[in-house]
Structure formats: C-alpha cells, structure tokens
Design a protein around this motif. Sequence first.
Motif, PDB file in Angstrom:
ATOM      1  N   CYS A  62       0.813  -1.224   0.000  1.00 30.48           N
ATOM      2  CA  CYS A  62       0.000   0.000   0.000  1.00 30.48           C
ATOM      3  C   CYS A  62       0.842   1.268   0.000  1.00 30.48           C
ATOM      4  CB  CYS A  62      -0.929   0.011   1.206  1.00 30.48           C
ATOM      5  SG  CYS A  62      -2.097  -1.359   1.250  1.00 30.48           S
ATOM      6  N   ALA A  63       2.098   1.178   0.409  1.00 28.77           N
ATOM      7  CA  ALA A  63       2.939   2.372   0.519  1.00 28.77           C
ATOM      8  C   ALA A  63       3.574   2.779  -0.803  1.00 28.77           C
ATOM      9  CB  ALA A  63       4.032   2.128   1.558  1.00 28.77           C
ATOM     10  N   ILE A  64       3.630   1.868  -1.771  1.00 29.60           N
ATOM     11  CA  ILE A  64       4.459   2.104  -2.954  1.00 29.60           C
ATOM     12  C   ILE A  64       3.940   3.268  -3.787  1.00 29.60           C
ATOM     13  CG2 ILE A  64       5.261   1.104  -5.125  1.00 29.60           C
ATOM     14  CD1 ILE A  64       5.278  -1.632  -3.677  1.00 29.60           C
ATOM     15  N   ARG A  65       2.656   3.273  -4.140  1.00 29.78           N
ATOM     16  CA  ARG A  65       2.152   4.335  -5.011  1.00 29.78           C
ATOM     17  C   ARG A  65       2.276   5.693  -4.334  1.00 29.78           C
ATOM     18  NH1 ARG A  65      -3.737   4.306  -7.957  1.00 29.78           N
ATOM     19  NH2 ARG A  65      -4.480   4.760  -5.845  1.00 29.78           N
ATOM     20  N   TYR A  66       2.049   5.748  -3.029  1.00 30.57           N
ATOM     21  CA  TYR A  66       2.196   7.019  -2.326  1.00 30.57           C
ATOM     22  C   TYR A  66       3.621   7.539  -2.459  1.00 30.57           C
ATOM     23  CZ  TYR A  66       2.307  10.559   1.292  1.00 30.57           C
ATOM     24  OH  TYR A  66       2.467  11.752   1.955  1.00 30.57           O
ATOM     25  N   LEU A  67       4.588   6.678  -2.240  1.00 31.37           N
ATOM     26  CA  LEU A  67       5.990   7.107  -2.315  1.00 31.37           C
ATOM     27  C   LEU A  67       6.368   7.544  -3.723  1.00 31.37           C
ATOM     28  CD1 LEU A  67       7.493   4.356  -0.006  1.00 31.37           C
ATOM     29  CD2 LEU A  67       7.651   6.826   0.411  1.00 31.37           C
ATOM     30  N   VAL A  68       5.898   6.809  -4.735  1.00 29.33           N
ATOM     31  CA  VAL A  68       6.197   7.191  -6.118  1.00 29.33           C
ATOM     32  C   VAL A  68       5.584   8.546  -6.437  1.00 29.33           C
ATOM     33  CG1 VAL A  68       5.780   6.615  -8.540  1.00 29.33           C
ATOM     34  CG2 VAL A  68       6.509   4.829  -6.944  1.00 29.33           C
ATOM     35  N   GLU A  69       4.332   8.745  -6.066  1.00 29.24           N
ATOM     36  CA  GLU A  69       3.681  10.020  -6.373  1.00 29.24           C
ATOM     37  C   GLU A  69       4.308  11.177  -5.602  1.00 29.24           C
ATOM     38  OE1 GLU A  69      -0.507   9.288  -5.807  1.00 29.24           O
ATOM     39  OE2 GLU A  69      -0.673   8.224  -7.719  1.00 29.24           O
ATOM     40  N   LEU A  70       4.768  10.916  -4.385  1.00 30.10           N
ATOM     41  CA  LEU A  70       5.446  11.968  -3.625  1.00 30.10           C
ATOM     42  C   LEU A  70       6.791  12.308  -4.264  1.00 30.10           C
ATOM     43  CD1 LEU A  70       5.275  13.801  -1.163  1.00 30.10           C
ATOM     44  CD2 LEU A  70       6.334  11.966   0.190  1.00 30.10           C
ATOM     45  N   TYR A  71       7.474  11.296  -4.762  1.00 20.58           N
ATOM     46  CA  TYR A  71       8.734  11.564  -5.485  1.00 20.58           C
ATOM     47  C   TYR A  71       8.472  12.407  -6.735  1.00 20.58           C
ATOM     48  CZ  TYR A  71      12.553  10.826  -8.751  1.00 20.58           C
ATOM     49  OH  TYR A  71      13.554  11.034  -9.677  1.00 20.58           O
ATOM     50  N   ILE A  72       7.438  12.081  -7.478  1.00 15.37           N
ATOM     51  CA  ILE A  72       7.105  12.851  -8.678  1.00 15.37           C
ATOM     52  C   ILE A  72       6.777  14.305  -8.307  1.00 15.37           C
ATOM     53  CG2 ILE A  72       5.407  13.096 -10.541  1.00 15.37           C
ATOM     54  CD1 ILE A  72       5.215  10.012 -10.547  1.00 15.37           C
ATOM     55  N   ALA A  73       6.075  14.492  -7.185  1.00 17.93           N
ATOM     56  CA  ALA A  73       5.672  15.834  -6.773  1.00 17.93           C
ATOM     57  C   ALA A  73       6.830  16.666  -6.240  1.00 17.93           C
ATOM     58  CB  ALA A  73       4.572  15.748  -5.720  1.00 17.93           C
TER      59      ALA A  73
ATOM     60  N   SER B 243      15.016  10.194  -1.822  1.00 13.51           N
ATOM     61  CA  SER B 243      14.799   9.192  -0.777  1.00 13.51           C
ATOM     62  C   SER B 243      13.431   8.523  -0.914  1.00 13.51           C
ATOM     63  CB  SER B 243      14.920   9.831   0.609  1.00 13.51           C
ATOM     64  OG  SER B 243      13.976  10.870   0.779  1.00 13.51           O
ATOM     65  N   TYR B 244      12.446   9.240  -1.476  1.00 16.21           N
ATOM     66  CA  TYR B 244      11.128   8.629  -1.680  1.00 16.21           C
ATOM     67  C   TYR B 244      11.188   7.590  -2.795  1.00 16.21           C
ATOM     68  CZ  TYR B 244       9.864  12.870   0.887  1.00 16.21           C
ATOM     69  OH  TYR B 244       9.796  13.881   1.810  1.00 16.21           O
ATOM     70  N   LYS B 245      11.926   7.876  -3.832  1.00 16.88           N
ATOM     71  CA  LYS B 245      12.102   6.914  -4.923  1.00 16.88           C
ATOM     72  C   LYS B 245      12.826   5.668  -4.418  1.00 16.88           C
ATOM     73  CE  LYS B 245      14.345   6.427  -9.460  1.00 16.88           C
ATOM     74  NZ  LYS B 245      15.113   7.146 -10.510  1.00 16.88           N
ATOM     75  N   THR B 246      13.881   5.879  -3.627  1.00  9.42           N
ATOM     76  CA  THR B 246      14.642   4.752  -3.084  1.00  9.42           C
ATOM     77  C   THR B 246      13.749   3.875  -2.209  1.00  9.42           C
ATOM     78  OG1 THR B 246      16.682   6.051  -3.128  1.00  9.42           O
ATOM     79  CG2 THR B 246      16.636   4.118  -1.687  1.00  9.42           C
ATOM     80  N   ALA B 247      12.957   4.518  -1.355  1.00  7.20           N
ATOM     81  CA  ALA B 247      12.070   3.756  -0.474  1.00  7.20           C
ATOM     82  C   ALA B 247      11.018   2.995  -1.280  1.00  7.20           C
ATOM     83  CB  ALA B 247      11.402   4.695   0.526  1.00  7.20           C
ATOM     84  N   ALA B 248      10.492   3.611  -2.350  1.00  7.03           N
ATOM     85  CA  ALA B 248       9.489   2.947  -3.189  1.00  7.03           C
ATOM     86  C   ALA B 248      10.073   1.703  -3.843  1.00  7.03           C
ATOM     87  CB  ALA B 248       8.970   3.912  -4.246  1.00  7.03           C
ATOM     88  N   LEU B 249      11.280   1.798  -4.348  1.00 11.60           N
ATOM     89  CA  LEU B 249      11.911   0.651  -5.008  1.00 11.60           C
ATOM     90  C   LEU B 249      12.228  -0.457  -4.012  1.00 11.60           C
ATOM     91  CD1 LEU B 249      14.173   2.579  -7.513  1.00 11.60           C
ATOM     92  CD2 LEU B 249      12.303   1.021  -8.096  1.00 11.60           C
ATOM     93  N   LYS B 250      12.685  -0.084  -2.810  1.00 13.33           N
ATOM     94  CA  LYS B 250      12.946  -1.100  -1.786  1.00 13.33           C
ATOM     95  C   LYS B 250      11.654  -1.827  -1.413  1.00 13.33           C
ATOM     96  CE  LYS B 250      15.500  -0.267   1.772  1.00 13.33           C
ATOM     97  NZ  LYS B 250      16.034   0.424   2.979  1.00 13.33           N
TER      98      LYS B 250
ATOM     99  N   ASN C 214      -1.847  -1.312  -8.372  1.00  8.90           N
ATOM    100  CA  ASN C 214      -1.504   0.101  -8.255  1.00  8.90           C
ATOM    101  C   ASN C 214      -0.016   0.297  -7.979  1.00  8.90           C
ATOM    102  OD1 ASN C 214      -4.172   0.846  -8.638  1.00  8.90           O
ATOM    103  ND2 ASN C 214      -4.616   1.090  -6.468  1.00  8.90           N
ATOM    104  N   GLY C 215       0.514  -0.490  -7.050  1.00  7.97           N
ATOM    105  CA  GLY C 215       1.916  -0.329  -6.682  1.00  7.97           C
ATOM    106  C   GLY C 215       2.861  -0.685  -7.806  1.00  7.97           C
ATOM    107  N   PHE C 216       2.632  -1.811  -8.458  1.00  6.84           N
ATOM    108  CA  PHE C 216       3.540  -2.244  -9.522  1.00  6.84           C
ATOM    109  C   PHE C 216       3.423  -1.348 -10.759  1.00  6.84           C
ATOM    110  CE2 PHE C 216       3.169  -6.615  -7.423  1.00  6.84           C
ATOM    111  CZ  PHE C 216       4.358  -6.457  -6.732  1.00  6.84           C
ATOM    112  N   LEU C 217       2.223  -0.861 -11.055  1.00  7.76           N
ATOM    113  CA  LEU C 217       2.093   0.087 -12.166  1.00  7.76           C
ATOM    114  C   LEU C 217       2.825   1.386 -11.864  1.00  7.76           C
ATOM    115  CD1 LEU C 217      -1.582  -0.266 -13.465  1.00  7.76           C
ATOM    116  CD2 LEU C 217       0.511  -0.520 -14.810  1.00  7.76           C
ATOM    117  N   ALA C 218       2.782   1.830 -10.625  1.00  6.00           N
ATOM    118  CA  ALA C 218       3.502   3.047 -10.253  1.00  6.00           C
ATOM    119  C   ALA C 218       5.009   2.866 -10.452  1.00  6.00           C
ATOM    120  CB  ALA C 218       3.192   3.419  -8.804  1.00  6.00           C
ATOM    121  N   LEU C 219       5.514   1.701 -10.091  1.00  7.04           N
ATOM    122  CA  LEU C 219       6.949   1.440 -10.282  1.00  7.04           C
ATOM    123  C   LEU C 219       7.298   1.312 -11.763  1.00  7.04           C
ATOM    124  CD1 LEU C 219       7.566  -1.035  -7.335  1.00  7.04           C
ATOM    125  CD2 LEU C 219       8.396   1.321  -7.534  1.00  7.04           C
TER     126      LEU C 219
END
Length: 716
Positions: free
Chosen positions: A506-517, A522-529, A565-570
């Motif tokens: 559930c955290a992945i899409r949030y982190l990706v969208e926050l990185y984009i914004a 560090s948000y991108k790194t956390a999303a990939l991890k 949602n998470g995998f599409l965001a990645l």
Amino acid sequence: MNYWKKLTTIAGLLLLGGRLLASDVLQSGDASLTVVHEGDQFNLSFGFNGVSVPLLDAGNPVYLEVKRQKLTGKYASAILNGDKLVCKATLTSSRGTVFNISDTYWAKGAGVFELQRNLEIATAASDDSYFNSLFGFEINANANSLTDNEYFIPSTMYKSNFTAGGNLPFDLPGVDDVYHFYREDRVCLPLVMVRKSSGLTIAITHKDSKNETVVSDANGIYTNANYQYGAMGVKHEESAIYGMFIYPGNEFETQKGKGFRYHPVQTGIRHAYHLDIVFSNTNNYADALRQSWNRAFALYNPMIYNVNLTTAYNGLIETLKTYFVPSTELGGIRDAPGFPWEVYLPGNSYNKEPFTIGPIDYAMGFVGMQISTAYYLVREGIEKNASKTREKGEAILNFWANNCLTSLGFPRTHYDPGLNGATGSWRTSENDLRNCTGGMEGLIAAYCFAKRKGMEHANWIDACIRFGNWLVTNQNADGSYYFSYNYSVSGGKHTPRNQNKYLTICAIRYLVELYIATGVESYKTAALKAGNFCYSRNHQQYLYVACVVDNPQTIDSESGLMAMNGFLALYDLTKDRKWLVAAEQAGTYTETWVYMNEVPVEKDRTTDNPCFPKSRSVVGQHLISIRPAAADLGFAWCSFAYYRLYMETADSHWLHVARIAAHNTKQSMNWDGTLYLNQPRGLQLEAFSVMIPRRVGGICTTLNWNYAAHLDPMFR
C-alpha cells in the motif's frame, strides 16, 4: 447384447455415417480421448502427452450418486463421427431407478474437449429420492498431501490457501479437509483448475450455466428440480486427489458451505450440462491461472452494461455537495468539515429512515476516504469555476493537512468532530498503513492539481512530505513496513502494533507520487525497496492478502488491486518490464474476484431488493474476500489500472475488463435517477449477498468510499 439389439445398433450407425468402435482415439492437440471396447460396452481414457489421466472412476466413465450411493457404469454404445463422439449409457440403481445418459464429446483442438451431458430418468423408484451426476479426473492416485498440486477456483481457492502466508483463519476450509466444493453462485466463473508439479494442467468450466435457483434453496431444502447450477471442486479422499464438477451444486462437508443439493428422482426433470475441458502444460501457477481464467472469461464474454459516465460523474459530485457537513466557520455546528459516515438506504438493517444520514465521523482512507472526496470537490470547483464547491473541498483538506499528523509525521486517520464549540477527538485504534496511504494519496493529488492551476497550498504538500519522511525513516531493512503502528512513542518512534508486513504494497504508489511531486530521491529509493520486497512476497509467491483491513486475516480481492496500483507506479517510474509483468499478474488475480457470469434472483422470489433489483445485473460486482463472501462495487476502483494495462500491452482482454469496471459497477447505483426517485444519484448499497438468499440483507447504506471508488479512476 442380443442379436436384434446388435443388428439395430449397427443399422443405426450406418445411417448416421459413424463407426461402431473397438478402440479409437479422438485427438485434440496433445490431448487424447481413447474409446476402449470392453465386451459389449465402452470405456473412455483421457491422456495428455502420453500420460494417462483417469476419470473419477477409471473403469466407468459415467458417475452418478443416487441417495449418496455411488452408481457408475460404462457406455452401451459409442459413435464416432469426425471430431464428435456420441456415447449412451443406461444405469440402474439397486432400488430400480433407470437413468438414460447421453454424453457427446467434441475435440476442439489445442488440448480442448467439450462434453454435453443429457440425463433422463426412464423409471423412478421412490425409495431413491434424489441424485447428482459428476464428471472429473483423478489427479493423483497416491498423494502425500493436498498441497502436492496447485489449485484455482475463482474467489475461493488459490496457490496460497494452504500456506502459512495465506493467513487464513482456522474455521475456513483447510489442507486436511476432504471436500472443497463451491457452488457457482459463490464463485465468479464456474471453473476449477488443477496443476500438477509436472506442469500438467487440467481446467473444467461449466459452459452456458443459467445459475438458476428457487427460494427453497435459501431455506435449506436439499432437493429441488429447479436447482440449475453446478459446483466446482477438489476432493482429497484417502490418498487420491480429484478435480471435479458436480450437478446440481453441492457444498457438503465444506466449512461455511450451503450443504447438500440434489435433483429429485422423478421422470421429466431437466438435468443437462455442458463442460469445457482443457489439458495443457504450463510453466508456472500464474500462467496456468491466467490461461484457464481467460478462456472461461472468453466463453462467457461478459456483457457491458452501458452507463452514461458523464451523467454518473455529475451525479456523484452532486451527491458529495448534498451531504457536505460544514464546520462552524462555514455555518455548521461541528469543529471540522467533512462527509457523514453513511447514508441509510431502503431496507437498511438499522431500521433507520431511508435517505437520512448516519453518524458524522471522518476517516481519511479505506472506507472513509474523506481526503479524496474533498479533492474531487476542489477539482470540480476549479474546473467549473464554482468557488463555493472549491472552498468546501479546501476546508476539508486544510483540516487534515493541519491536524492529522503526530509530531513525528505519522497520520491519525479517524476523527470524531466536536459539537457547538467543543473540540473533537482522534481515535487511537485505526492506524494501519492502508488507511494512512490511501488518505494521504488524495492530498498529493489535490496539491498537484491545484498547483497546475496556479494555486499554491504549501500546508498540503508539507503534510505529505512529513508523512513521506516518516515512511523513509521507519522502513524496515528488507524494504517492508509493518501492518500498523501505535500512536504512543517509545525510543523516539511509533512502535509497531501489528508486525505482519502484508500492507507494504500500500505504501508504494504514495511514495512514487510523492517523489514525482517533490523530486526527493529518498522517496524513490524507499518505493523501489518496498517494491522489491513485494515482488518477492506478493508476485513470486502469488500471495495477495490482508488489504481488506477490517477483515485482515484472509485472502482478498483488494490486495490484488493494491498490488496492481503499486507495480504500475513502479513501472511508470522505471519503465522496467519486471513491474509491468507483476502488475499484469495482479490484474488477472484481481479480476478473478469479479462476477463475470450472471447470478439471477430466485425464480420464484416475489419480493425485490430495492437497493439492487432483479432487473439489474450482478456482472461487475466483486467479492470482497474469502471470508465473508459478500460482494460490493469495489471493482470500480480498477477501471483506470486495467485501461493502463491495455495501453501498455495492447491486449484487448484488459480493455474489456476496464469497461466492466467502469460501467457494470454502477448497476446498483442511482446514476440515472430510477433506483431512488428524487434522491442523489450517487447513492449505492455498500455490500450485499450474491448467494442464497440472493440480494437479500447486506449493508443497505452508502459509505463515503463508494463515491471515491467511481470518481478516483475518472480523475486519473
């Protein structure tokens, strides 16, 4: 066979142009159906790539159960004509009932056979009372455990059912149970698939099922000629494992099942069915499931119930405006604005007046979705130059951005507003990761949209950043997050409350969208991890569990949506096809929870559910989880994700599914104003029972998430 009977049979064969067989083979790709002449009778033997696949009773191709006693036999005749084999049998029970069975097999190519069975009772012995007929295969003769194979029955049996990771409660069917039978109104397509460790995969689909029943079914009456549905099942008896179809559809000895169901032993009953049987060799479970599901989906070709989506959108927005709760600053009596928890509908179990509002308390995510619905008002207000609409949404977003986070940046998710000048309070129990990320995603979306329109809301993005920083700081070394956290602080951190890691997805899409914004690495790194953790946990183990957080100890549909949602965001972030493949697998899993064949109301039911009348279709409603087996409109969330899959892969299947998610999910919604006259058009029941009694009970209220499920993909 006497002389005259044999002469008559041979003359009939000459007229039909067929052959009386001694031994012959009906070939379908690498699969074969061999007819074996045994004296005056005929047996059948299936095989694939030279490996024999025995029927339920290897010596007898026709299998009935009469008053729960096994009655099997061979065919008296077998006529082969091109790719069609017509077999006839007469079976007589010990009490004297005479059953005439006509089975027609077709070789369809590529490992596919079809079976059309027609059964008539020539002589009915009253002592026999009731019967079923069965078809299927012995998968293993000597199995150590049910887990020697992999199974799929939509919305009930998956690879992870019998694993520790599957997280299923003890009172659901387990690995040591003998019977795993599921009626067709319980499953989303009438299909059972079994895959052996060798890769041999066998799938049976009940074609053209009418799925009909009558009120006596809901009353627990075992026997009725109007039970016109089957059941798909797996049986582990002694050391043998079987994959099978039973008609009518029993769920006997299945925990939480609906019990025995039979046809009466009487002349003139309708007992016929049509099966699609597929043999193949598959590389893995995911391929086997997708192949068998897609074929069954194509056989049923679910109808799109066209809805004017512009009308539906306008109705949803007007509904939000209708039920907006103002704060004291906006002329109300509460210290914070928002939307009521629910709106009561006709037939609600609370005995409340229809169309009145329920409790007024605010949850940011999951079933509350206060932040997202506020964003929709902001966007509508900006796009339509409607300042009052925009201000209502902004007031809600400002409340959450300014108040919901702890000093460490962890969201408090549920607020009870204070009345008449009093200050409200935050609940301390609802602190799971899905609530947090689902709510805060709406705040990112609102900030980005307003910024594109030249409006800066620094407090909105600051709140998103504070939570993003909390996610970075509190990520486990393996990339995961815990299910939930305490609001109390120990050692400078919110300690974990539930340490399972199922909600990491559930955290992945949030982190990706926050990185984009923000562009913060560090948000991108956390999303990939987090993505790599979920790739090994969810994707590779075919494990989707616990995202229905009010019923977390179960395999469920929404865990598939969260994974999509998470995998599409990645994939958007990296364009690495690894993530697209993972998103497709999650997409297939998620759609297997959606009714793709009709489940009509009981034929003789005189009452109607005003929230979901007989005239509207169940196709497109999704089952929430294995337990409880309730359905709702939640598949509406998915239309954007499936359309994305279509755009990335050009697979028209995804487009068909996207349209079902966009259109059919509104069958129980007042989108055209005809369901609830003169009431807001966004009203729709929250959840209901598809099974017996059909469309009775359920939760006849509209919750705030219902609007968000339709509007989120529209805005995306």
